[in-house]
Scaffold this motif. Sequence first.
Motif, short mmCIF file in Angstrom:
data_model
loop_
_atom_site.label_atom_id
_atom_site.label_comp_id
_atom_site.label_asym_id
_atom_site.label_seq_id
_atom_site.Cartn_x
_atom_site.Cartn_y
_atom_site.Cartn_z
N GLN A 1 75.55 79.52 -29.37
CA GLN A 1 74.37 78.70 -29.09
C GLN A 1 74.54 78.03 -27.74
N VAL A 2 73.47 78.01 -26.95
CA VAL A 2 73.47 77.28 -25.68
C VAL A 2 72.32 76.27 -25.71
N VAL A 3 72.64 75.02 -25.43
CA VAL A 3 71.62 73.98 -25.28
C VAL A 3 71.62 73.59 -23.81
N ALA A 4 70.52 73.88 -23.12
CA ALA A 4 70.44 73.65 -21.67
C ALA A 4 69.52 72.45 -21.40
N VAL A 5 70.05 71.43 -20.75
CA VAL A 5 69.27 70.21 -20.46
C VAL A 5 68.91 70.19 -18.99
N GLU A 6 67.61 70.24 -18.71
CA GLU A 6 67.11 70.32 -17.32
C GLU A 6 66.15 69.16 -17.06
N ILE A 7 66.41 68.38 -16.01
CA ILE A 7 65.59 67.20 -15.71
C ILE A 7 64.28 67.56 -15.01
N ASP A 8 64.25 68.67 -14.27
CA ASP A 8 63.10 69.02 -13.43
C ASP A 8 62.07 69.82 -14.25
N SER A 9 60.95 69.18 -14.54
CA SER A 9 59.92 69.83 -15.38
C SER A 9 59.34 71.08 -14.71
N ASN A 10 59.43 71.18 -13.37
CA ASN A 10 58.94 72.37 -12.66
C ASN A 10 59.74 73.62 -12.99
N LEU A 11 60.96 73.42 -13.50
CA LEU A 11 61.81 74.58 -13.83
C LEU A 11 61.61 75.08 -15.25
N ILE A 12 60.94 74.31 -16.09
CA ILE A 12 60.81 74.68 -17.51
C ILE A 12 60.06 76.01 -17.70
N PRO B 1 74.64 68.28 -9.83
CA PRO B 1 74.22 67.68 -8.56
C PRO B 1 75.33 66.73 -8.10
N TYR B 2 75.73 66.84 -6.84
CA TYR B 2 76.92 66.13 -6.40
C TYR B 2 76.78 64.61 -6.46
N TYR B 3 75.55 64.12 -6.27
CA TYR B 3 75.37 62.66 -6.23
C TYR B 3 75.57 62.02 -7.60
N ILE B 4 75.53 62.80 -8.66
CA ILE B 4 75.59 62.22 -10.01
C ILE B 4 76.75 62.77 -10.84
N THR B 5 77.67 63.47 -10.18
CA THR B 5 78.81 64.08 -10.88
C THR B 5 79.59 63.06 -11.70
N THR B 6 80.03 61.98 -11.04
CA THR B 6 80.92 61.02 -11.71
C THR B 6 80.23 60.32 -12.88
N PRO B 7 78.99 59.80 -12.73
CA PRO B 7 78.35 59.16 -13.88
C PRO B 7 78.21 60.09 -15.09
N TYR C 1 57.15 81.72 -8.45
CA TYR C 1 56.71 80.41 -8.95
C TYR C 1 56.48 79.39 -7.83
N GLN C 2 56.67 79.86 -6.58
CA GLN C 2 56.53 78.97 -5.41
C GLN C 2 57.33 77.69 -5.64
N PHE C 3 58.56 77.90 -6.11
CA PHE C 3 59.41 76.75 -6.45
C PHE C 3 59.89 76.03 -5.20
N ALA C 4 59.74 74.73 -5.19
CA ALA C 4 60.19 73.91 -4.06
C ALA C 4 61.46 73.16 -4.48
N PHE C 5 62.53 73.39 -3.73
CA PHE C 5 63.80 72.70 -4.02
C PHE C 5 63.63 71.20 -3.75
N GLN C 6 64.15 70.40 -4.68
CA GLN C 6 64.04 68.96 -4.54
C GLN C 6 65.41 68.36 -4.25
N LYS C 7 65.51 67.70 -3.12
CA LYS C 7 66.79 67.11 -2.71
C LYS C 7 67.27 66.08 -3.73
N LYS C 8 66.34 65.36 -4.32
CA LYS C 8 66.74 64.28 -5.25
C LYS C 8 67.47 64.83 -6.47
N PHE C 9 67.27 66.11 -6.79
CA PHE C 9 67.96 66.71 -7.93
C PHE C 9 69.18 67.53 -7.50
#
Length: 290
Positions: free
Chosen positions: A72-83, A128-134, A18-26
């Motif tokens: 049942q598993v409900v998986a919530v993914e923010i990165d649309s490139n992974l869908i 993602p470590y930057y958003i763990t606490t929130p 899929y030529q997936f590019a890792f995104q640091k922001k996520f």
Amino acid sequence: MEHKLSNPKETIQVIQKYQFAFQKKFGQNFLIDPHVLDKIIAAAQISDSDCVLEIGPGIGTLTQYLAEKARQVVAVEIDSNLIPILGETLKDYPNVTVINEDILKVDIEGLAGTYNQGRPIKVVANLPYYITTPIIMSLFEQQVPVDNITVMVQKEVADRMQAGPGSKDYGALSLAVQYYASPYIVANVPPNCFIPRPNVGSAVIRLTRHKEPPVKVKDAKLMFRLIRASFNQRRKTLQNSLNNSPELSCTKEQIGEAIRSLGLGATIRGEALTLEQFAALADCLAEHTG
């Protein structure tokens, strides 16, 4: 499914296909160690009657393991490139629903109603470590029906969550987590268990939700304001830290009197107080706070 993504070769093939590019922001780091995946599943105590909310499934590595155990598993993914990738890697699992959304904007209570008749769900995540606490605090503070939360976090964050009074790791996060849940570090996870390798060590921690908070307090929001204020300037005495806080309207004299009423010395720092003592302090100061 024969092609488990916990095999690094399978993960690399999917990324290349899929030529997936890792995104640091996520904060994307994909787990590739089956032993760690097994430990996560065991720690979450998932059975075939459970509904699991997975936050940040990535390419679906942990999701595959969850789907084999849960109803049942409900998986919530923010990165649309992974869908589209998840559409392929999870095609053999009809009990998985993928939602392309930011978890902080999802109505989790609504999900529990739709997929689990409002009963408590179990949350599993490689956060993602930057958003763990929130994320963790929003799950607790919104009173979402959650049985337990089993998450991969930065090791130092896991250490802070379970730290006790007087230790260097003890702080506002320790007290907030322990008010809502019982923390237990399941496993330490080195960087070589991920693609790409993170720069820090990780840990899996399970937070088992308290049925009732371990302390009774008249105003929990005031207690957390006191906790934040006492650790914002942790080298200062508790009295000075609270007096300097713009979040509190008590006078220095009222603060000093409340501290003395608990049998504590004038030079004590916030890092020495237990959750019970912060609750008692909040009750003492409640009448002086608007």
